[in-house]
Write a protein that holds these residues in place. Structure first.
Motif, PDB file in Angstrom:
ATOM      1  N   TYR A   1      51.239  52.645  44.465  1.00 42.82           N
ATOM      2  CA  TYR A   1      51.178  51.919  43.301  1.00 42.82           C
ATOM      3  C   TYR A   1      51.599  50.421  43.761  1.00 42.82           C
ATOM      4  CZ  TYR A   1      56.043  53.141  43.986  1.00 42.82           C
ATOM      5  OH  TYR A   1      57.479  53.249  44.649  1.00 42.82           O
TER       6      TYR A   1
ATOM      7  N   THR B   1      44.792  49.801  40.781  1.00 41.28           N
ATOM      8  CA  THR B   1      44.393  51.326  40.907  1.00 41.28           C
ATOM      9  C   THR B   1      45.485  52.046  39.847  1.00 41.28           C
ATOM     10  OG1 THR B   1      45.813  51.344  42.897  1.00 41.28           O
ATOM     11  CG2 THR B   1      43.474  50.942  43.186  1.00 41.28           C
TER      12      THR B   1
ATOM     13  N   ASN C   1      48.590  51.026  34.941  1.00 45.10           N
ATOM     14  CA  ASN C   1      47.512  51.469  34.349  1.00 45.10           C
ATOM     15  C   ASN C   1      46.183  50.709  35.296  1.00 45.10           C
ATOM     16  OD1 ASN C   1      48.567  52.629  32.040  1.00 45.10           O
ATOM     17  ND2 ASN C   1      48.677  50.492  31.279  1.00 45.10           N
ATOM     18  N   VAL C   2      45.249  51.571  35.225  1.00 44.12           N
ATOM     19  CA  VAL C   2      44.157  51.018  35.944  1.00 44.12           C
ATOM     20  C   VAL C   2      43.453  49.580  35.360  1.00 44.12           C
ATOM     21  CG1 VAL C   2      41.575  51.773  36.930  1.00 44.12           C
ATOM     22  CG2 VAL C   2      43.472  53.429  36.694  1.00 44.12           C
ATOM     23  N   ASN C   3      43.060  48.698  36.303  1.00 46.58           N
ATOM     24  CA  ASN C   3      42.414  47.498  35.594  1.00 46.58           C
ATOM     25  C   ASN C   3      41.386  47.420  36.682  1.00 46.58           C
ATOM     26  OD1 ASN C   3      41.693  45.013  35.175  1.00 46.58           O
ATOM     27  ND2 ASN C   3      43.682  44.303  34.142  1.00 46.58           N
ATOM     28  N   GLU C   4      40.348  47.751  36.583  1.00 50.65           N
ATOM     29  CA  GLU C   4      39.269  47.396  37.552  1.00 50.65           C
ATOM     30  C   GLU C   4      38.864  46.018  37.709  1.00 50.65           C
ATOM     31  OE1 GLU C   4      35.956  50.127  36.647  1.00 50.65           O
ATOM     32  OE2 GLU C   4      37.164  51.910  37.137  1.00 50.65           O
ATOM     33  N   ALA C   5      38.990  45.291  36.735  1.00 47.09           N
ATOM     34  CA  ALA C   5      38.779  43.844  36.803  1.00 47.09           C
ATOM     35  C   ALA C   5      39.584  43.033  37.645  1.00 47.09           C
ATOM     36  CB  ALA C   5      38.573  43.264  35.351  1.00 47.09           C
ATOM     37  N   GLU C   6      40.710  43.520  37.557  1.00 43.77           N
ATOM     38  CA  GLU C   6      41.676  42.825  38.506  1.00 43.77           C
ATOM     39  C   GLU C   6      42.085  43.593  39.890  1.00 43.77           C
ATOM     40  OE1 GLU C   6      42.726  39.750  38.003  1.00 43.77           O
ATOM     41  OE2 GLU C   6      41.811  40.025  35.815  1.00 43.77           O
ATOM     42  N   GLY C   7      41.460  44.619  40.108  1.00 41.41           N
ATOM     43  CA  GLY C   7      41.608  45.501  41.029  1.00 41.41           C
ATOM     44  C   GLY C   7      42.878  46.357  41.375  1.00 41.41           C
TER      45      GLY C   7
ATOM     46  N   TYR D   1      52.420  48.459  37.865  1.00 40.05           N
ATOM     47  CA  TYR D   1      51.227  48.288  37.341  1.00 40.05           C
ATOM     48  C   TYR D   1      50.906  49.762  37.448  1.00 40.05           C
ATOM     49  CZ  TYR D   1      51.757  43.224  38.650  1.00 40.05           C
ATOM     50  OH  TYR D   1      52.074  41.840  38.585  1.00 40.05           O
TER      51      TYR D   1
END
Length: 181
Positions: free
Chosen positions: A131, A67, A59-65, A57
């Protein structure tokens, strides 16, 4: 007696299989290199090889937490510039996140981090990569500590040397296999 032998054999296989799997803890193998841009500016290049079937993972995806990939460096004289990630990105329906579409990296990833030293540059720095990695329903946080050599000529090599003053190599107490004349 046959049942005891079978149980012992079966439990041995299960135990050995679990312990052998536990030794292989990281699902991404990292290699590092550096480019010196000038006296205080360096480019750190981290190349990761992701195990087949797994994804990172990145890429950052703030909606899914999520980082993304985070590089920590506790050296206060290091100023980190923006992080550049080059990877084979694709979107998957991730069962970990209730089949939502998540962008992940497969196979390999390259991370380029430019750093500037506010004081005199150090011969090496220690960084920590944080990560998340996934495979089907598995979601695992990983942490990799790396020592990045910036200047080989200034890195001191340390070894485990011990001086025992009571031992004189020139005058051994016994011959220890040496032929006597």
């Amino acid at each position: 007696m046959q049942i005891l032998k079978f149980l012992f054999f079966f439990s041995s296989i299960v135990f050995l299989n679990g312990s052998l799997h536990a030794q292989d803890s990281l699902f991404v193998t990292w290699n590092s290199s550096t480019n010196k841009i000038d006296n205080s500016k360096y480019e750190i290049i981290l190349k990761g090889s992701i195990k087949p079937g797994w994804h990172l993972y990145s890429n950052v995806n703030e909606a899914e937490g999520l980082t993304g990939v985070v590089i920590d460096c506790n050296d206060s004289s290091v100023i980190r510039k923006s992080l550049k990630i080059i990877a084979n990105n694709l979107e998957i329906k991730d069962p970990v996140f209730e089949n939502k579409i998540i962008q992940v990296s497969k196979d390999s990833i390259t991370i380029i981090q430019e750093i500037i030293f506010s004081n005199q540059s150090a011969p090496s720095i220690n960084i920590v990569l944080n990560y998340f990695i996934g495979y089907k329903e598995n979601f695992i946080p990983e942490k990799k500590k790396l020592k990045i050599i910036l200047d080989n000529s200034r890195v001191t090599q340390t070894g485990n040397r011990m001086l025992v003053s009571s031992i004189d190599l020139k005058k051994p107490l016994t011959a220890c296999g040496a032929s006597e004349s």
